[in-house]
Write a protein that holds these residues in place. Structure first.
Motif, PDB file in Angstrom:
ATOM      1  N   LEU A   4       0.828  -1.209   0.000  1.00  0.00           N
ATOM      2  CA  LEU A   4       0.000   0.000   0.000  1.00  0.00           C
ATOM      3  C   LEU A   4       0.864   1.262   0.000  1.00  0.00           C
ATOM      4  N   GLU A   5       1.930   1.240   0.790  1.00  0.00           N
ATOM      5  CA  GLU A   5       2.818   2.406   0.816  1.00  0.00           C
ATOM      6  C   GLU A   5       3.418   2.660  -0.569  1.00  0.00           C
ATOM      7  N   ARG A   6       3.743   1.579  -1.240  1.00  0.00           N
ATOM      8  CA  ARG A   6       4.292   1.730  -2.590  1.00  0.00           C
ATOM      9  C   ARG A   6       3.270   2.320  -3.543  1.00  0.00           C
ATOM     10  N   ARG A   7       2.048   1.862  -3.424  1.00  0.00           N
ATOM     11  CA  ARG A   7       0.987   2.383  -4.306  1.00  0.00           C
ATOM     12  C   ARG A   7       0.720   3.868  -4.020  1.00  0.00           C
ATOM     13  N   ILE A   8       0.806   4.241  -2.755  1.00  0.00           N
ATOM     14  CA  ILE A   8       0.606   5.657  -2.408  1.00  0.00           C
ATOM     15  C   ILE A   8       1.772   6.482  -2.938  1.00  0.00           C
TER      16      ILE A   8
END
Lengths: 710, 171
Positions: A4-8
């Protein structure tokens, strides 16, 4: 970093990331473009922008300025709240006030000035951006002042009035069917990507391209079948010579001329003097190349011309040069024919070239008093006066200082930056003569240090927009709330109308109500336009059929295409020639002391007047104000790449970096405008103006350059 | 699917839209001296008495046999199996600059902590079916991203990818 952090971090839209994509439009440049923006928003803040796929003009792409929208929105200099001046003008001392106080005080003062000195003593001026013009014009008229003015006093208006002078209306080229494209000062392959596509289209179907420019450019290198590199300000002589050759070589359309053209005999006598040999000496282009350009044009008719809004008119002979250029399409039978120049119908801004009836023009002119006093510049620039409905802002400094034709007491300035005017630094003298100055802007500009009230306004991303593209129409919602206490400029004017209790219910009804009024005859609502993914087609095409004006007459005094302008003849002014004659466009400065030609305002991709200079991403591409000069001129002065140099004239001096390039001709130096620390317009005399249009001769004045400190 | 970045030098004019789009995507703080992962330049050269101009836009070329991967002593750099982009995890980066020394294109940069950062081809965007930010912005159709198959079919004229591959092989 988890998934999720990567997608953000990658700014991917989605429920999990909390990132949404909302549609808006970019209004950093002129309304003829206004590309579609997909704005990525997270937690009420814009985190990224990109182009909208399938959108008119930009189809998913963005230019370097448009790509900078996030920083344009969030940049440091944003004005945050209304302010009232507390110190002397120019001190920059201000105190924060509420909008309530601002409206109450400004409206009271404006009404008092109107009562004491008359409505005409109030100037209503707007610089950038341009979308708000209908509201400013409307309030100026409802208030009773003729002095509505815009930065079009130095933009496309001179080009447009030259078209109106000859054809009665502004024309655009039918590029899909034209045989040859004559690009005068056109560098579309570099700075107008929407037109670069058009050039490729002409090429692919076997059309010819002639480029006339003072510099070698990507457009001249990649697209030109013939490239004429000429000295600044000599386009008019070249156009007359091409006219001469077209006549001599039999490329003209005699039947068309007999039926539809006024003043051909006088024009023929004029152009006869412009032989290739003589014009080669004036322009610097070889006689054979000029002949070739005439042949390529004559053998590939119909021809269209493209002249960017400012390249030609920014010379004091620019108005006549424009007429000489347009005359070439006239004598070859290229107006109001397929593949030629087509007469347009709309001057609209919100709904520019909209192709269907809106009430925008009614809105603009609905409250115009029957009798208005003389506008600023009206007497001095009779062509401007005859063909536009606004003041010539290039004459504002003189008019205020000399109180001519009357004393001025107030200036309501929306997005005004005096740096666009010649001798910008003299404006504070004029400000001293005014009792009230109100300035609105997105960011602080020079006038904000002198205004009595400084008010924050917002960008296109923070407001509702209505915008037409050809026969497509769209509306957008605000993608984020207006920052700080900013409001949209039109709402500001509507509220001002309410506080002054002007007799104007449409203005008092407010911005969105006005937008609804514009489209009230159309089968769509504002909400439908906002909800649609892309601009919607609205089919009520009102443009006249091809050949309409040939059949019914052109809307000119003679009813014909006027090579000899009856409008100019009617002014009775001995210094103005009804024929598009050529004259030298230099100022009177001593040629020996100032042997170089200053071209102020030659475009750079990452600049838009002063408005991108404080946007760090755009600025990083060319961080320092820089002059482009030729190796020969640099060598003669011991100047090397990157040196600090001084450009000086009899009027002023600026200090900039030197960039050495062979793109221009020896003797010509190119400097972009709008820099606070190096304002090139301070180097040019305020009276260096085209006597027809009032346009400033930015692109040709005498100067010299020396290494700094010598 | 493997992807290839290519620049059509016939169309590029060095306007900088790709560079600013890259800055917007990657929150590049130019005011603190950060440089974008993609840079543009205009080259002006004398050639047989004439002047020639070329315009280029350069970022990580995502080389097939990437020298930076071999050079990194900490295994920070590697290939994404799906996209073939040269991506990284700089957790273990010791800031030795070996990758930068090995890279012919100046792609690796170093952040305030001294750790390597670079263009990752907008790997996550591409995997999500979006274009890299720079390619999306390019207003002159110069900068493109192709799948391997598309690239073979298109044979892009005057593309920079082929030239670079040849240069790398010569090294």
């Amino acid at each position: 970093m988890n998934e999720l952090e990567r997608r953000i971090k990658a700014k991917l839209p989605g429920e999990d990331t909390g990132i949404t994509v909302r549609r808006s439009l970019c209004d950093i440049c002129a309304p003829g473009t206004h590309c579609g923006l997909s704005v990525y928003v997270k937690d009420g803040r814009v985190i990224k922008v990109e182009g909208v796929d399938g959108y008119p003009n930009n189809d998913g792409h963005l230019c370097v300025r448009g790509a900078s929208n996030r920083q344009y929105l969030y940049r440091k200099g944003r004005l945050k709240y209304p302010m009232r001046r507390t110190g002397p003008r120019g001190s920059g001392e201000y105190e924060r006030i509420s909008w309530e106080e601002a409206y109450a005080e400004i409206s009271k003062k404006l009404l008092k000035i109107r009562e004491q000195y008359g409505a005409s003593s109030v100037i209503w001026y707007t610089g950038y951006t341009k979308w708000l013009r209908p509201w400013l014009r409307r309030i100026a008229y409802s208030f009773g002042s003729p002095n509505y003015g815009t930065e079009s006093s130095a933009c496309a208006k001179a080009t447009m009035i030259a078209w109106k002078d000859i054809c009665g209306k502004v024309c655009r080229g039918d590029a899909k069917n034209a045989g040859v494209y004559m690009g005068w000062g056109s560098n579309a392959a570099f700075n107008k990507f929407t037109q670069a596509k058009m050039l490729r289209g002409i090429r692919e179907r076997g059309g010819k391209i002639v480029i006339i420019d003072t510099r070698v450019t990507p457009t001249s290198e990649r697209f030109a079948d013939v490239f004429l590199q000429i000295h600044p300000g000599t386009d008019g002589a070249l156009a007359l010579c091409i006219g001469n050759l077209l006549i001599q070589k039999g490329y003209i359309d005699k039947d068309y001329i007999d039926k539809y053209v006024h003043g051909f005999d006088a024009y023929e006598r004029l152009v006869r003097e412009y032989t290739p040999e003589r014009v080669s000496r004036i322009t610097g282009a070889a006689p054979e190349l000029i002949e070739r350009a005439a042949d390529v044009m004559g053998q590939n008719l119909p021809a269209i011309s493209y002249t960017p809004s400012a390249a030609i008119p920014h010379h004091i002979n620019g108005y006549n040069a424009m007429r000489a250029i347009i005359s070439l399409m006239v004598i070859t039978g290229g107006i109001d024919v397929k593949g030629g120049s087509l007469l347009g119908d709309s001057d609209g801004i919100v709904a520019e070239a909209i192709g269907f009836p809106s009430h925008e023009q009614e809105f603009c002119y609905g409250t115009r008093p029957e009798h208005l006093d003389k506008r600023i510049g009206e007497e001095r620039f009779p062509l401007w006066a005859a063909k536009t409905n606004e003041m010539q802002a290039g004459d504002m400094l003189r008019a205020i200082l000399e109180e001519d034709p009357r004393p001025y007491k107030a200036l309501v300035a929306l997005g005004m930056n005096q740096r666009m005017f010649l001798e910008s630094d003299k404006y504070p003298e004029a400000y001293e003569k005014l009792d009230l100055i109100v300035a609105t802007d997105i960011v602080k500009t020079d006038i904000c240090d002198y205004a009595d009230y400084v008010l924050p306004v917002c960008t296109s991303l923070e407001r509702v927009n209505l915008k037409g593209y050809g026969n497509l129409l769209t509306a957008t919602k605000a993608v984020v709330e207006p920052l700080y206490e900013s409001v949209n400029d039109a709402e500001f004017l509507c509220e001002l109308a309410r506080r002054m209790d002007l007799d104007d219910n449409l203005l008092k009804a407010g911005y969105e109500a006005d937008l609804r009024y514009f489209i009230s005859d159309l089968p769509v609502t504002l909400e439908e336009l906002q909800e649609a993914e892309l601009p919607l087609p609205v089919k009520l095409d009102t443009s006249k059929p091809l050949g309409y004006y040939l059949e019914h007459g052109f809307p000119t005094p003679s009813g014909k295409l006027e090579l000899y302008s009856e409008t100019i003849a009617a002014t009775g002014r001995a210094d103005l020639d009804p024929l598009p004659s050529y004259y030298d466009a230099f100022n009177t400065a001593d040629e020996e002391a100032y042997p170089l030609t200053l071209i102020a305002g030659a475009r750079i991709a990452n600049g838009l007047h002063s408005r991108m200079h404080e946007v760090p991403w755009a600025r990083s591409l060319r961080p320092e104000p820089t002059v482009d000069m030729h190796q020969k001129d640099a060598d003669a002065r011991g100047i090397r790449e990157g040196d600090t140099v001084e450009i000086y004239t009899g009027v002023g001096m600026i200090r900039v970096k030197a960039h050495i390039t062979a793109a221009g001709l020896p003797g010509d130096v190119y400097m972009y405008h709008g820099y606070k620390e190096a304002n090139v317009n301070n180097l040019i005399d305020r009276n260096h103006l085209d006597p027809y249009s009032g346009f400033a001769g930015y692109r040709q004045s005498r100067c010299n350059v020396r290494k700094a400190g010598e | 699917m493997k992807y290839i970045f290519d620049l059509n030098t016939e169309n590029c004019v060095g306007c900088g839209a790709c560079s600013v789009a890259c800055m917007d995507q990657n929150d590049t703080d130019t005011e603190r001296g950060e440089k974008p992962f993609r840079v543009v330049s205009t080259l002006e050269q004398g050639y047989r008495g004439e002047t020639r101009w070329s315009y280029i836009s350069v970022a990580c070329m995502h080389c097939e046999d990437a020298p930076c991967i071999k050079a990194c002593p900490c295994g920070c750099l590697f290939k994404d199996e799906e996209t073939n982009f040269t991506i990284y995890d700089n957790t273990n980066c010791i800031g030795c600059h070996s990758c930068a020394m090995a890279c012919p294109f100046g792609a690796p940069r170093f952040n305030e902590e001294g750790k390597m950062v670079k263009c990752d081809g907008c790997n996550d965007r591409v995997k999500a079916g979006l274009k890299p930010a720079c390619v999306k912005a390019c207003p002159f159709d110069a900068l493109k991203m192709y799948s391997e198959d598309e690239y073979k079919q298109a044979h892009p004229a005057r593309g920079i990818h082929d030239i670079v591959q040849q240069l790398l092989r010569q090294e």
